[in-house]
Design a protein around this motif. Sequence first.
Motif, PDB file in Angstrom:
ATOM      1  N   GLU A 129     -34.852 -62.938 100.140  1.00 58.36           N
ATOM      2  CA  GLU A 129     -35.605 -63.340 101.337  1.00 58.36           C
ATOM      3  C   GLU A 129     -36.410 -64.615 101.105  1.00 58.36           C
ATOM      4  OE1 GLU A 129     -38.359 -61.272 104.801  1.00 58.36           O
ATOM      5  OE2 GLU A 129     -38.082 -60.239 102.899  1.00 58.36           O
ATOM      6  N   TRP A 130     -36.901 -64.809  99.892  1.00 58.70           N
ATOM      7  CA  TRP A 130     -37.702 -65.998  99.597  1.00 58.70           C
ATOM      8  C   TRP A 130     -36.868 -67.263  99.672  1.00 58.70           C
ATOM      9  CZ3 TRP A 130     -42.771 -66.088  99.677  1.00 58.70           C
ATOM     10  CH2 TRP A 130     -43.475 -64.903  99.455  1.00 58.70           C
ATOM     11  N   ASN A 131     -35.562 -67.139  99.494  1.00 61.25           N
ATOM     12  CA  ASN A 131     -34.691 -68.312  99.473  1.00 61.25           C
ATOM     13  C   ASN A 131     -34.009 -68.570 100.811  1.00 61.25           C
ATOM     14  OD1 ASN A 131     -35.225 -68.644  96.729  1.00 61.25           O
ATOM     15  ND2 ASN A 131     -33.632 -67.174  96.190  1.00 61.25           N
ATOM     16  N   ARG A 132     -34.114 -67.654 101.742  1.00 62.87           N
ATOM     17  CA  ARG A 132     -33.455 -67.772 103.029  1.00 62.87           C
ATOM     18  C   ARG A 132     -34.165 -68.810 103.907  1.00 62.87           C
ATOM     19  NH1 ARG A 132     -33.633 -62.415 105.347  1.00 62.87           N
ATOM     20  NH2 ARG A 132     -32.819 -61.838 103.320  1.00 62.87           N
ATOM     21  N   LYS A 133     -33.373 -69.645 104.562  1.00 63.07           N
ATOM     22  CA  LYS A 133     -33.938 -70.700 105.405  1.00 63.07           C
ATOM     23  C   LYS A 133     -34.706 -70.088 106.580  1.00 63.07           C
ATOM     24  CE  LYS A 133     -32.805 -74.859 107.920  1.00 63.07           C
ATOM     25  NZ  LYS A 133     -31.806 -75.854 108.215  1.00 63.07           N
ATOM     26  N   GLY A 134     -35.919 -70.561 106.787  1.00 63.73           N
ATOM     27  CA  GLY A 134     -36.747 -70.096 107.893  1.00 63.73           C
ATOM     28  C   GLY A 134     -37.479 -68.792 107.638  1.00 63.73           C
ATOM     29  N   ALA A 135     -37.307 -68.198 106.475  1.00 60.75           N
ATOM     30  CA  ALA A 135     -37.942 -66.908 106.187  1.00 60.75           C
ATOM     31  C   ALA A 135     -39.362 -67.063 105.669  1.00 60.75           C
ATOM     32  CB  ALA A 135     -37.111 -66.123 105.180  1.00 60.75           C
ATOM     33  N   THR A 136     -39.725 -68.275 105.224  1.00 55.93           N
ATOM     34  CA  THR A 136     -41.060 -68.484 104.667  1.00 55.93           C
ATOM     35  C   THR A 136     -41.803 -69.566 105.438  1.00 55.93           C
ATOM     36  OG1 THR A 136     -40.246 -70.115 103.085  1.00 55.93           O
ATOM     37  CG2 THR A 136     -40.337 -67.825 102.343  1.00 55.93           C
ATOM     38  N   LEU A 137     -43.116 -69.489 105.353  1.00 52.25           N
ATOM     39  CA  LEU A 137     -43.997 -70.474 105.982  1.00 52.25           C
ATOM     40  C   LEU A 137     -45.101 -70.830 104.998  1.00 52.25           C
ATOM     41  CD1 LEU A 137     -44.528 -68.648 109.375  1.00 52.25           C
ATOM     42  CD2 LEU A 137     -43.260 -70.757 109.082  1.00 52.25           C
ATOM     43  N   SER A 138     -45.524 -72.087 105.018  1.00 57.62           N
ATOM     44  CA  SER A 138     -46.685 -72.459 104.212  1.00 57.62           C
ATOM     45  C   SER A 138     -47.941 -72.047 104.962  1.00 57.62           C
ATOM     46  CB  SER A 138     -46.702 -73.963 103.957  1.00 57.62           C
ATOM     47  OG  SER A 138     -47.045 -74.662 105.134  1.00 57.62           O
ATOM     48  N   ASP A 139     -49.041 -71.927 104.233  1.00 66.51           N
ATOM     49  CA  ASP A 139     -50.294 -71.541 104.875  1.00 66.51           C
ATOM     50  C   ASP A 139     -50.724 -72.570 105.914  1.00 66.51           C
ATOM     51  OD1 ASP A 139     -50.844 -73.373 102.834  1.00 66.51           O
ATOM     52  OD2 ASP A 139     -52.801 -72.533 102.394  1.00 66.51           O
ATOM     53  N   LYS A 140     -50.432 -73.835 105.675  1.00 63.17           N
ATOM     54  CA  LYS A 140     -50.789 -74.884 106.638  1.00 63.17           C
ATOM     55  C   LYS A 140     -50.021 -74.703 107.947  1.00 63.17           C
ATOM     56  CE  LYS A 140     -53.050 -76.926 103.311  1.00 63.17           C
ATOM     57  NZ  LYS A 140     -54.419 -76.595 103.084  1.00 63.17           N
ATOM     58  N   THR A 141     -48.743 -74.353 107.848  1.00 65.83           N
ATOM     59  CA  THR A 141     -47.926 -74.131 109.037  1.00 65.83           C
ATOM     60  C   THR A 141     -48.396 -72.891 109.784  1.00 65.83           C
ATOM     61  OG1 THR A 141     -46.042 -75.152 107.927  1.00 65.83           O
ATOM     62  CG2 THR A 141     -45.569 -73.826 109.865  1.00 65.83           C
ATOM     63  N   VAL A 142     -48.755 -71.853 109.067  1.00 58.84           N
ATOM     64  CA  VAL A 142     -49.258 -70.626 109.690  1.00 58.84           C
ATOM     65  C   VAL A 142     -50.513 -70.926 110.496  1.00 58.84           C
ATOM     66  CG1 VAL A 142     -50.270 -68.359 109.240  1.00 58.84           C
ATOM     67  CG2 VAL A 142     -48.249 -69.093 107.965  1.00 58.84           C
ATOM     68  N   ILE A 143     -51.418 -71.680 109.903  1.00 58.44           N
ATOM     69  CA  ILE A 143     -52.671 -72.020 110.580  1.00 58.44           C
ATOM     70  C   ILE A 143     -52.386 -72.809 111.853  1.00 58.44           C
ATOM     71  CG2 ILE A 143     -54.764 -73.423 110.372  1.00 58.44           C
ATOM     72  CD1 ILE A 143     -54.743 -72.598 107.344  1.00 58.44           C
ATOM     73  N   LYS A 144     -51.466 -73.756 111.779  1.00 53.26           N
ATOM     74  CA  LYS A 144     -51.140 -74.610 112.926  1.00 53.26           C
ATOM     75  C   LYS A 144     -50.369 -73.854 114.012  1.00 53.26           C
ATOM     76  CE  LYS A 144     -47.832 -77.854 113.415  1.00 53.26           C
ATOM     77  NZ  LYS A 144     -46.907 -78.818 112.909  1.00 53.26           N
ATOM     78  N   ASP A 145     -49.368 -73.084 113.623  1.00 53.10           N
ATOM     79  CA  ASP A 145     -48.475 -72.461 114.595  1.00 53.10           C
ATOM     80  C   ASP A 145     -48.972 -71.128 115.143  1.00 53.10           C
ATOM     81  OD1 ASP A 145     -46.809 -74.590 114.242  1.00 53.10           O
ATOM     82  OD2 ASP A 145     -45.241 -73.486 113.167  1.00 53.10           O
ATOM     83  N   TYR A 146     -49.701 -70.364 114.348  1.00 51.29           N
ATOM     84  CA  TYR A 146     -50.082 -69.017 114.766  1.00 51.29           C
ATOM     85  C   TYR A 146     -51.560 -68.872 115.108  1.00 51.29           C
ATOM     86  CZ  TYR A 146     -45.427 -67.486 113.507  1.00 51.29           C
ATOM     87  OH  TYR A 146     -44.070 -67.326 113.446  1.00 51.29           O
ATOM     88  N   GLY A 147     -52.325 -69.934 114.989  1.00 57.75           N
ATOM     89  CA  GLY A 147     -53.713 -69.899 115.422  1.00 57.75           C
ATOM     90  C   GLY A 147     -54.616 -68.984 114.616  1.00 57.75           C
ATOM     91  N   VAL A 148     -54.325 -68.797 113.349  1.00 53.24           N
ATOM     92  CA  VAL A 148     -55.197 -68.009 112.470  1.00 53.24           C
ATOM     93  C   VAL A 148     -55.778 -68.949 111.427  1.00 53.24           C
ATOM     94  CG1 VAL A 148     -53.920 -65.869 112.836  1.00 53.24           C
ATOM     95  CG2 VAL A 148     -53.274 -67.355 110.953  1.00 53.24           C
ATOM     96  N   ASP A 149     -56.811 -68.489 110.733  1.00 50.89           N
ATOM     97  CA  ASP A 149     -57.417 -69.341 109.715  1.00 50.89           C
ATOM     98  C   ASP A 149     -57.006 -68.882 108.320  1.00 50.89           C
ATOM     99  OD1 ASP A 149     -58.857 -67.009 109.645  1.00 50.89           O
ATOM    100  OD2 ASP A 149     -60.816 -67.948 109.836  1.00 50.89           O
TER     101      ASP A 149
END
Length: 109
Positions: free
Chosen positions: A6-26
């Motif tokens: 799962e860690w190697n699958r395309k689109g299965a992971t997000l960086s913390d910076k992307t999470v903050i930007k896309d999902y509106g969490v801190d």
Amino acid sequence: MAEYGEWNRKGATLSDKTVIKDYGVDREFIVKGIRAGKLEFQERSVWGNPYFVILRRQLKQYIAEELGDNHLSGIIKQKKIHTLKKEINETKHKLQGLELELAALEKKE
């Protein structure tokens, strides 16, 4: 637990910076999920700057548990609206360029 590969699958992971930007969490929300054992992570760095990589599947599940399904569906809806508006504007811009090119060609005849 993460599925095999799962860690190697395309689109299965997000960086913390992307999470903050896309999902509106801190960042604290992410760290809280990691400490609670709800989110698996890998620590990586680019040019010496560290960041977390989180599994998208676990993140969506964690957000739904902590903030509710409405929060997650609202964020996904807003992201889709933004993407569609951007695509519409790009298409309009391209159409205007094509119309100008067509007018220039017709004028030469």
